[in-house]
Design a protein around this motif. Sequence first.
Motif, PDB file in Angstrom:
ATOM      1  N   PRO A 167      27.597  47.231  53.018  1.00  0.00           N
ATOM      2  CA  PRO A 167      26.703  46.581  51.365  1.00  0.00           C
ATOM      3  C   PRO A 167      27.869  47.303  50.653  1.00  0.00           C
ATOM      4  CG  PRO A 167      26.454  49.396  52.258  1.00  0.00           C
ATOM      5  CD  PRO A 167      27.327  48.772  53.737  1.00  0.00           C
ATOM      6  N   VAL A 168      27.644  46.876  49.393  1.00  0.00           N
ATOM      7  CA  VAL A 168      28.156  46.747  48.151  1.00  0.00           C
ATOM      8  C   VAL A 168      27.651  46.866  46.771  1.00  0.00           C
ATOM      9  CG1 VAL A 168      29.862  45.708  46.684  1.00  0.00           C
ATOM     10  CG2 VAL A 168      30.765  45.298  49.202  1.00  0.00           C
ATOM     11  N   ALA A 169      27.944  47.702  46.255  1.00  0.00           N
ATOM     12  CA  ALA A 169      26.560  48.127  45.081  1.00  0.00           C
ATOM     13  C   ALA A 169      27.698  47.847  43.756  1.00  0.00           C
ATOM     14  CB  ALA A 169      26.192  49.062  45.268  1.00  0.00           C
ATOM     15  N   MET A 170      27.317  47.978  42.759  1.00  0.00           N
ATOM     16  CA  MET A 170      27.451  47.038  41.552  1.00  0.00           C
ATOM     17  C   MET A 170      28.586  48.761  40.752  1.00  0.00           C
ATOM     18  SD  MET A 170      27.776  45.726  39.058  1.00  0.00           S
ATOM     19  CE  MET A 170      26.673  44.945  38.328  1.00  0.00           C
ATOM     20  N   SER A 171      28.212  49.817  40.993  1.00  0.00           N
ATOM     21  CA  SER A 171      29.791  51.180  41.075  1.00  0.00           C
ATOM     22  C   SER A 171      30.491  50.478  42.040  1.00  0.00           C
ATOM     23  CB  SER A 171      28.913  52.194  41.423  1.00  0.00           C
ATOM     24  OG  SER A 171      28.467  52.000  42.998  1.00  0.00           O
ATOM     25  N   ASP A 172      30.610  50.154  42.909  1.00  0.00           N
ATOM     26  CA  ASP A 172      31.882  49.342  43.791  1.00  0.00           C
ATOM     27  C   ASP A 172      32.366  48.801  42.927  1.00  0.00           C
ATOM     28  OD1 ASP A 172      31.334  51.719  46.723  1.00  0.00           O
ATOM     29  OD2 ASP A 172      30.007  49.628  47.283  1.00  0.00           O
ATOM     30  N   MET A 173      31.679  47.982  41.984  1.00  0.00           N
ATOM     31  CA  MET A 173      32.586  46.734  41.226  1.00  0.00           C
ATOM     32  C   MET A 173      33.111  47.338  40.253  1.00  0.00           C
ATOM     33  SD  MET A 173      32.051  44.268  43.461  1.00  0.00           S
ATOM     34  CE  MET A 173      32.491  42.772  42.569  1.00  0.00           C
ATOM     35  N   LEU A 174      32.253  47.917  39.819  1.00  0.00           N
ATOM     36  CA  LEU A 174      32.952  48.570  38.844  1.00  0.00           C
ATOM     37  C   LEU A 174      34.135  49.373  39.152  1.00  0.00           C
ATOM     38  CD1 LEU A 174      29.136  49.382  37.031  1.00  0.00           C
ATOM     39  CD2 LEU A 174      31.112  47.801  35.887  1.00  0.00           C
ATOM     40  N   ALA A 175      34.343  50.330  39.775  1.00  0.00           N
ATOM     41  CA  ALA A 175      35.140  50.670  40.133  1.00  0.00           C
ATOM     42  C   ALA A 175      36.865  50.153  40.709  1.00  0.00           C
ATOM     43  CB  ALA A 175      35.395  52.026  41.432  1.00  0.00           C
ATOM     44  N   ALA A 176      36.363  49.158  41.167  1.00  0.00           N
ATOM     45  CA  ALA A 176      37.826  48.284  41.373  1.00  0.00           C
ATOM     46  C   ALA A 176      38.037  47.252  40.007  1.00  0.00           C
ATOM     47  CB  ALA A 176      37.297  47.151  42.364  1.00  0.00           C
ATOM     48  N   LEU A 177      37.406  46.995  39.435  1.00  0.00           N
ATOM     49  CA  LEU A 177      37.208  46.650  37.574  1.00  0.00           C
ATOM     50  C   LEU A 177      38.296  47.298  37.497  1.00  0.00           C
ATOM     51  CD1 LEU A 177      34.647  44.534  36.766  1.00  0.00           C
ATOM     52  CD2 LEU A 177      36.501  43.629  36.976  1.00  0.00           C
ATOM     53  N   ALA A 178      37.946  48.637  37.356  1.00  0.00           N
ATOM     54  CA  ALA A 178      39.212  49.619  36.684  1.00  0.00           C
ATOM     55  C   ALA A 178      40.384  49.866  36.793  1.00  0.00           C
ATOM     56  CB  ALA A 178      37.704  50.839  36.652  1.00  0.00           C
ATOM     57  N   THR A 179      40.470  49.661  38.179  1.00  0.00           N
ATOM     58  CA  THR A 179      41.778  50.275  38.176  1.00  0.00           C
ATOM     59  C   THR A 179      42.002  48.612  38.714  1.00  0.00           C
ATOM     60  OG1 THR A 179      40.545  49.672  40.306  1.00  0.00           O
ATOM     61  CG2 THR A 179      41.159  51.670  39.932  1.00  0.00           C
ATOM     62  N   GLN A 180      41.665  47.268  37.877  1.00  0.00           N
ATOM     63  CA  GLN A 180      42.603  46.261  37.988  1.00  0.00           C
ATOM     64  C   GLN A 180      43.641  45.567  36.906  1.00  0.00           C
ATOM     65  OE1 GLN A 180      43.022  44.939  41.422  1.00  0.00           O
ATOM     66  NE2 GLN A 180      42.756  46.036  41.855  1.00  0.00           N
ATOM     67  N   LYS A 181      44.970  45.235  37.159  1.00  0.00           N
ATOM     68  CA  LYS A 181      45.683  44.832  35.670  1.00  0.00           C
ATOM     69  C   LYS A 181      45.103  43.559  36.260  1.00  0.00           C
ATOM     70  CE  LYS A 181      49.144  48.156  36.640  1.00  0.00           C
ATOM     71  NZ  LYS A 181      50.041  48.218  36.920  1.00  0.00           N
ATOM     72  N   PRO A 182      45.043  42.706  34.846  1.00  0.00           N
ATOM     73  CA  PRO A 182      45.036  40.943  34.822  1.00  0.00           C
ATOM     74  C   PRO A 182      46.095  40.139  35.157  1.00  0.00           C
ATOM     75  CG  PRO A 182      45.179  41.879  32.138  1.00  0.00           C
ATOM     76  CD  PRO A 182      45.617  43.280  33.344  1.00  0.00           C
ATOM     77  N   ALA A 183      45.844  39.040  35.751  1.00  0.00           N
ATOM     78  CA  ALA A 183      46.190  38.523  37.189  1.00  0.00           C
ATOM     79  C   ALA A 183      47.331  38.218  36.103  1.00  0.00           C
ATOM     80  CB  ALA A 183      45.302  37.677  37.970  1.00  0.00           C
ATOM     81  N   MET A 184      46.742  36.985  34.790  1.00  0.00           N
ATOM     82  CA  MET A 184      47.705  36.522  33.998  1.00  0.00           C
ATOM     83  C   MET A 184      47.987  37.309  32.546  1.00  0.00           C
ATOM     84  SD  MET A 184      46.102  32.874  34.130  1.00  0.00           S
ATOM     85  CE  MET A 184      46.839  31.911  33.454  1.00  0.00           C
ATOM     86  N   ASN A 185      49.324  36.740  31.830  1.00  0.00           N
ATOM     87  CA  ASN A 185      49.110  38.153  30.592  1.00  0.00           C
ATOM     88  C   ASN A 185      49.504  36.172  29.762  1.00  0.00           C
ATOM     89  OD1 ASN A 185      51.934  36.410  30.974  1.00  0.00           O
ATOM     90  ND2 ASN A 185      52.753  37.877  31.971  1.00  0.00           N
TER      91      ASN A 185
END
Length: 82
Positions: free
Chosen positions: A45-63
């Motif tokens: 199961p994937v919760a919204m908190s999982d998605m927010l944690a992932a977004l917080a550690t990701q860098k943009p794919a394009m500059n």
Amino acid sequence: MISTQVTNPEPDGPCRRWLVCSPGDPDAQELKLDKIRSDELCDPPVAMSDMLAALATQKPAMNKTDLLAYKAFTQGFDQEGS
């Protein structure tokens, strides 16, 4: 062979399904991964908190340079980029 802790999230269900769990789970069983068929695995199961944690550690794919090149490309073909 690698083993992991798994549990059956629906023990009374029509078929045996496995979900990776913590070794501290009271229903955990240790199984070797090569003994679990792919059709016996449950998606975790994937919760919204999982998605927010992932977004917080990701860098943009394009500059900015990539975005400007994309904009020029889409304008060259009279596209809106949508």
